[in-house]
Design a protein around this motif. Structure first.
Motif, PDB file in Angstrom:
ATOM      1  N   ALA A 123      25.733  -8.302 -35.990  1.00 22.79           N
ATOM      2  CA  ALA A 123      26.479  -7.686 -34.888  1.00 22.79           C
ATOM      3  C   ALA A 123      27.975  -7.628 -35.210  1.00 22.79           C
ATOM      4  O   ALA A 123      28.638  -6.603 -34.981  1.00 22.79           O
ATOM      5  N   HIS A 124      28.498  -8.727 -35.742  1.00 21.70           N
ATOM      6  CA  HIS A 124      29.919  -8.783 -36.107  1.00 21.70           C
ATOM      7  C   HIS A 124      30.209  -7.788 -37.234  1.00 21.70           C
ATOM      8  O   HIS A 124      31.216  -7.058 -37.191  1.00 21.70           O
ATOM      9  N   ALA A 125      29.340  -7.745 -38.224  1.00 25.29           N
ATOM     10  CA  ALA A 125      29.539  -6.852 -39.366  1.00 25.29           C
ATOM     11  C   ALA A 125      29.521  -5.382 -38.936  1.00 25.29           C
ATOM     12  O   ALA A 125      30.388  -4.590 -39.325  1.00 25.29           O
ATOM     13  N   LYS A 126      28.542  -5.018 -38.106  1.00 21.50           N
ATOM     14  CA  LYS A 126      28.444  -3.631 -37.646  1.00 21.50           C
ATOM     15  C   LYS A 126      29.667  -3.235 -36.822  1.00 21.50           C
ATOM     16  O   LYS A 126      30.186  -2.117 -36.960  1.00 21.50           O
ATOM     17  N   HIS A 127      30.120  -4.135 -35.972  1.00 25.03           N
ATOM     18  CA  HIS A 127      31.299  -3.846 -35.155  1.00 25.03           C
ATOM     19  C   HIS A 127      32.522  -3.605 -36.045  1.00 25.03           C
ATOM     20  O   HIS A 127      33.273  -2.636 -35.835  1.00 25.03           O
ATOM     21  N   ARG A 128      32.709  -4.468 -37.040  1.00 28.63           N
ATOM     22  CA  ARG A 128      33.848  -4.330 -37.950  1.00 28.63           C
ATOM     23  C   ARG A 128      33.780  -3.009 -38.700  1.00 28.63           C
ATOM     24  O   ARG A 128      34.788  -2.298 -38.845  1.00 28.63           O
ATOM     25  N   MET A 129      32.588  -2.655 -39.191  1.00 30.77           N
ATOM     26  CA  MET A 129      32.429  -1.433 -39.978  1.00 30.77           C
ATOM     27  C   MET A 129      32.629  -0.180 -39.124  1.00 30.77           C
ATOM     28  O   MET A 129      33.242   0.801 -39.561  1.00 30.77           O
ATOM     29  N   LYS A 130      32.131  -0.205 -37.882  1.00 30.27           N
ATOM     30  CA  LYS A 130      32.299   0.936 -36.990  1.00 30.27           C
ATOM     31  C   LYS A 130      33.768   1.145 -36.642  1.00 30.27           C
ATOM     32  O   LYS A 130      34.259   2.271 -36.614  1.00 30.27           O
ATOM     33  N   GLU A 131      34.471   0.051 -36.390  1.00 34.69           N
ATOM     34  CA  GLU A 131      35.901   0.153 -36.084  1.00 34.69           C
ATOM     35  C   GLU A 131      36.680   0.652 -37.297  1.00 34.69           C
ATOM     36  O   GLU A 131      37.623   1.432 -37.170  1.00 34.69           O
ATOM     37  N   PHE A 132      36.280   0.214 -38.474  1.00 33.17           N
ATOM     38  CA  PHE A 132      36.903   0.665 -39.721  1.00 33.17           C
ATOM     39  C   PHE A 132      36.721   2.175 -39.890  1.00 33.17           C
ATOM     40  O   PHE A 132      37.680   2.912 -40.147  1.00 33.17           O
ATOM     41  N   ALA A 133      35.475   2.650 -39.734  1.00 27.17           N
ATOM     42  CA  ALA A 133      35.160   4.061 -39.954  1.00 27.17           C
ATOM     43  C   ALA A 133      35.758   4.958 -38.874  1.00 27.17           C
ATOM     44  O   ALA A 133      36.065   6.135 -39.133  1.00 27.17           O
TER      45      ALA A 133
END
Length: 274
Positions: free
Chosen positions: A195-205
């Motif tokens: 969940a943390h990883a997906k959130h970080r990646m979505k915010e990055f993209a």
């Protein structure tokens, strides 16, 4: 991608890189700069004389230009503007200065990698260029009859320092009409929840105007193996990532994942310096 630099020692690996450069040059109407490095030991140089006046330098320079002429006759280089250069620096310094002098957009290098003690103490010339170059470096390991990039992996921790390099990856993807597969490798030592990883990646993209991408989280024993195993699983055409360009004692102890991939990955590797 108007100016492509191909360092060459006239080996098979170097020609593999040149063939890829030729394909890209024809697609994008690029010039190719062919660079050959003559590494003459400094202890043999008279400080009152220039490199160009050394008998050895004159001989090897003439030999290099002869090899250039033979190389430029190859069918795959037909109708491409080729600029040749012979340099006396160490290879990574020669590449650096050539990129600055001619405003090079992309370096393409061949490599068969280094391993064991040689990798630890010396490393490959390609690895040294990857570590020091401010220009993106595309490393070619094998012969590519047709160099098409439809899918490539951009591996990262997706922290803010990688945004500049991701922007460069997007530009590369747009030119090749390729899809980017964003990849975060989860390891036992640096574990974060999905969940943390997906959130970080979505915010990055979200910070970029680019939609042709996927988000992927892959678990493995270390980051390097995770990148290679994930790339194998989707049959990626290319692996792209940032490099910090560590040098000296810091590089010896900390290493660099991008440089390890240059040595060990079978797929082409594209690196962007942070």
């Amino acid at each position: 991608m108007k100016k492509i630099l191909v360092p060459t020692d006239f080996s098979t690996q170097a020609e593999n890189a040149l063939k890829v450069a030729a394909q890209l040059a024809k697609k994008h109407n690029s010039e190719i700069y062919l660079l050959h490095i003559l590494e003459i030991p400094l202890h043999e140089v008279d400080p009152l004389k220039s490199y160009n006046n050394l008998p050895e330098a004159v001989y090897f320079m003439k030999l290099a230009h002869k090899q250039f002429e033979e190389l430029k006759k190859k069918d795959y280089l037909k109708d491409i503007k080729i600029i040749e250069d012979v340099n006396f620096h160490e290879i990574f310094k020669g590449v650096f200065h050539t990129c600055k002098k001619h405003d090079i957009d992309l370096i393409i290098m061949g490599s068969n990698g280094a391993s064991g003690l040689k990798e630890m103490l010396i490393g490959s010339n390609t690895e040294k260029v990857v570590r020091t170059s401010e220009t993106p470096v595309l490393v070619i390991k094998n012969k590519h009859k047709i160099f098409n990039i439809n899918n490539f992996v951009f591996a990262s921790d997706f922290k803010d320092e990688n945004k500049i390099t991701y922007q460069k990856a997007i530009q590369f993807a747009k030119k090749l009409d390729a899809k980017i597969h964003l990849l975060l490798v989860n390891t036992p030592n640096k574990f974060i929840t999905s969940a943390h990883a997906k959130h970080r990646m979505k915010e990055f993209a979200r910070a970029f105007n680019f939609s042709n991408y996927s988000i992927n989280i892959y678990n493995d024993v270390n980051i390097e193996k995770g990148i290679m195993n994930f790339s194998n699983s989707i049959q990626a055409d290319l692996i792209a990532m940032s490099t910090h360009g560590r040098q000296g004692i810091s590089h010896f102890f900390n290493g660099s994942i991008s440089e390890d991939l240059v040595n060990h990955a079978k797929r082409p590797v594209l690196t962007f310096k942070i």
